[in-house]
Design a protein around this motif. Structure first.
Motif, PDB file in Angstrom:
ATOM      1  N   GLN A  92      49.457  40.410  42.277  1.00 39.88           N
ATOM      2  CA  GLN A  92      48.733  39.490  43.270  1.00 39.88           C
ATOM      3  C   GLN A  92      49.520  39.584  44.646  1.00 39.88           C
ATOM      4  O   GLN A  92      50.704  39.572  44.586  1.00 39.88           O
ATOM      5  CB  GLN A  92      48.514  38.159  42.828  1.00 39.88           C
ATOM      6  N   THR A  93      48.763  40.178  45.749  1.00 37.01           N
ATOM      7  CA  THR A  93      49.073  40.263  46.983  1.00 37.01           C
ATOM      8  C   THR A  93      48.724  39.421  47.953  1.00 37.01           C
ATOM      9  O   THR A  93      47.378  39.412  48.280  1.00 37.01           O
ATOM     10  CB  THR A  93      49.036  41.713  47.615  1.00 37.01           C
ATOM     11  N   LYS A  94      49.267  38.109  48.306  1.00 41.12           N
ATOM     12  CA  LYS A  94      48.764  37.125  48.984  1.00 41.12           C
ATOM     13  C   LYS A  94      49.830  36.308  49.714  1.00 41.12           C
ATOM     14  O   LYS A  94      50.837  35.925  48.830  1.00 41.12           O
ATOM     15  CB  LYS A  94      48.020  36.451  48.066  1.00 41.12           C
ATOM     16  N   VAL A  99      47.411  31.016  48.684  1.00 36.17           N
ATOM     17  CA  VAL A  99      47.316  31.183  46.894  1.00 36.17           C
ATOM     18  C   VAL A  99      46.670  29.903  46.420  1.00 36.17           C
ATOM     19  O   VAL A  99      47.272  28.689  47.009  1.00 36.17           O
ATOM     20  CB  VAL A  99      48.546  31.397  46.306  1.00 36.17           C
ATOM     21  N   GLU A 103      44.576  30.908  41.266  1.00 32.27           N
ATOM     22  CA  GLU A 103      45.030  32.152  41.240  1.00 32.27           C
ATOM     23  C   GLU A 103      46.356  32.218  40.825  1.00 32.27           C
ATOM     24  O   GLU A 103      46.906  33.054  40.057  1.00 32.27           O
ATOM     25  CB  GLU A 103      45.124  32.598  42.748  1.00 32.27           C
ATOM     26  N   VAL A 107      47.755  34.654  37.317  1.00 37.56           N
ATOM     27  CA  VAL A 107      48.781  35.529  37.102  1.00 37.56           C
ATOM     28  C   VAL A 107      49.895  35.143  36.198  1.00 37.56           C
ATOM     29  O   VAL A 107      50.192  35.943  35.422  1.00 37.56           O
ATOM     30  CB  VAL A 107      49.595  35.653  38.732  1.00 37.56           C
ATOM     31  N   TYR A 153      53.662  36.758  42.053  1.00 38.11           N
ATOM     32  CA  TYR A 153      53.918  37.648  41.209  1.00 38.11           C
ATOM     33  C   TYR A 153      55.424  37.791  40.811  1.00 38.11           C
ATOM     34  O   TYR A 153      55.912  37.702  39.470  1.00 38.11           O
ATOM     35  CB  TYR A 153      53.686  39.081  41.609  1.00 38.11           C
ATOM     36  N   ASP A 197      46.124  46.012  49.355  1.00 41.50           N
ATOM     37  CA  ASP A 197      45.928  44.513  49.939  1.00 41.50           C
ATOM     38  C   ASP A 197      47.154  44.292  50.963  1.00 41.50           C
ATOM     39  O   ASP A 197      47.074  43.465  51.868  1.00 41.50           O
ATOM     40  CB  ASP A 197      46.286  43.835  48.557  1.00 41.50           C
TER      41      ASP A 197
END
Length: 257
Positions: A92-94, A99, A103, A107, A153, A197
């Protein structure tokens, strides 16, 4: 002949690991989500071309009953379970402030709980067999260092390191070793998505984010699935029998810890 199970083996690092372990002479069970059936069947066929037995299984590693069946069906289909490679994972890239709890849970359900379930179900089976075994998990450089925009992550991968250390100590009396592999930037679909992302967040073009991160690699290139599979081959083989509880960097020289 020893039997290895590799989760998330339809593509990417998992596929490379499964093919390498087949070349090493292990019979192989590969598993992935039902939606990956076409790719997983191709992996199975390639494994069989190495002259070993292979079966393909489907399930969700975040679900206890699913993992239990994966382990049971490996042993019933191939005769035992000697090596478990808990490879499946998601990224996940955020930004952390963006977040949602849902979400975060998604993960950790795969990268954290999924590895926990694969570790524990494999250990139960290996203890019942009474012949020891090797349990190998997917960690990451993100399990050794936190990175911006990858916070959730990273937190899941730090958990894999802790779990690996604890499991190694608990199961050593049963002849089971537990180790993890920690890739850096790997030329896989997951990293294509991470690059996409990151690019959207930082407003840079395709490939630019990966290129920028790769500048920090001492060996001057991103890794391949085969690079990672070579380490897993060693962890699954006899030469690593005296190693347990370790999460080994295989990153081309990004982190030095």
């Amino acid at each position: 002949m020893t039997v290895a199970h590799v989760t998330g083996a339809a593509r990417g690092i998992g596929k490379s690991i499964a093919l390498r372990l087949a070349r090493d002479g292990h019979n192989i069970a590969v598993s992935d989500l039902p939606s990956m059936e076409k790719e997983l069947e191709e992996t199975r066929k390639q494994i069989e071309s190495s002259g070993v037995r292979a079966i393909s299984l489907y399930g969700d590693i975040s679900q206890p009953q699913s993992v239990k069946k994966l382990v049971e069906n490996t042993a019933s289909g191939l005769g035992s379970l000697d090596i478990m490679v808990a490879n499946a994972g998601i990224a996940q890239t955020k930004a952390l402030l963006d977040v949602t709890p849902e979400e975060y849970d998604k993960v950790h359900a795969v990268n954290g709980r999924g590895v926990f379930l694969c570790y524990t179900e494999a250990a139960r089976w290996m203890i019942k067999q009474g012949t020891g075994g090797k349990i190998i998990g997917a960690c990451s450089i993100a399990g050794h260092k936190g990175f911006p925009l990858l916070g959730v992550y990273c937190s899941s991968k730090f958990g894999v390191r802790a779990l690996t250390q604890s499991a190694a100590q608990e199961w050593a009396p049963h002849g089971i070793t537990v180790n993890a592999y920690c890739p850096g930037i790997v030329d896989t679909q997951m990293w294509v998505e991470v690059d996409r992302d990151l690019g959207a967040i930082n407003k840079v073009g395709k490939g630019e984010s990966m290129k920028a991160m790769a500048q920090g690699i001492a060996l001057g290139r991103v890794s391949t699935g085969d690079d990672v599979a070579g380490l897993v081959s060693w962890l699954a083989g006899p030469d690593s029998t005296y190693m347990t509880g370790q999460s080994l960097l295989i990153d081309g020289g990004m982190l030095f810890v």
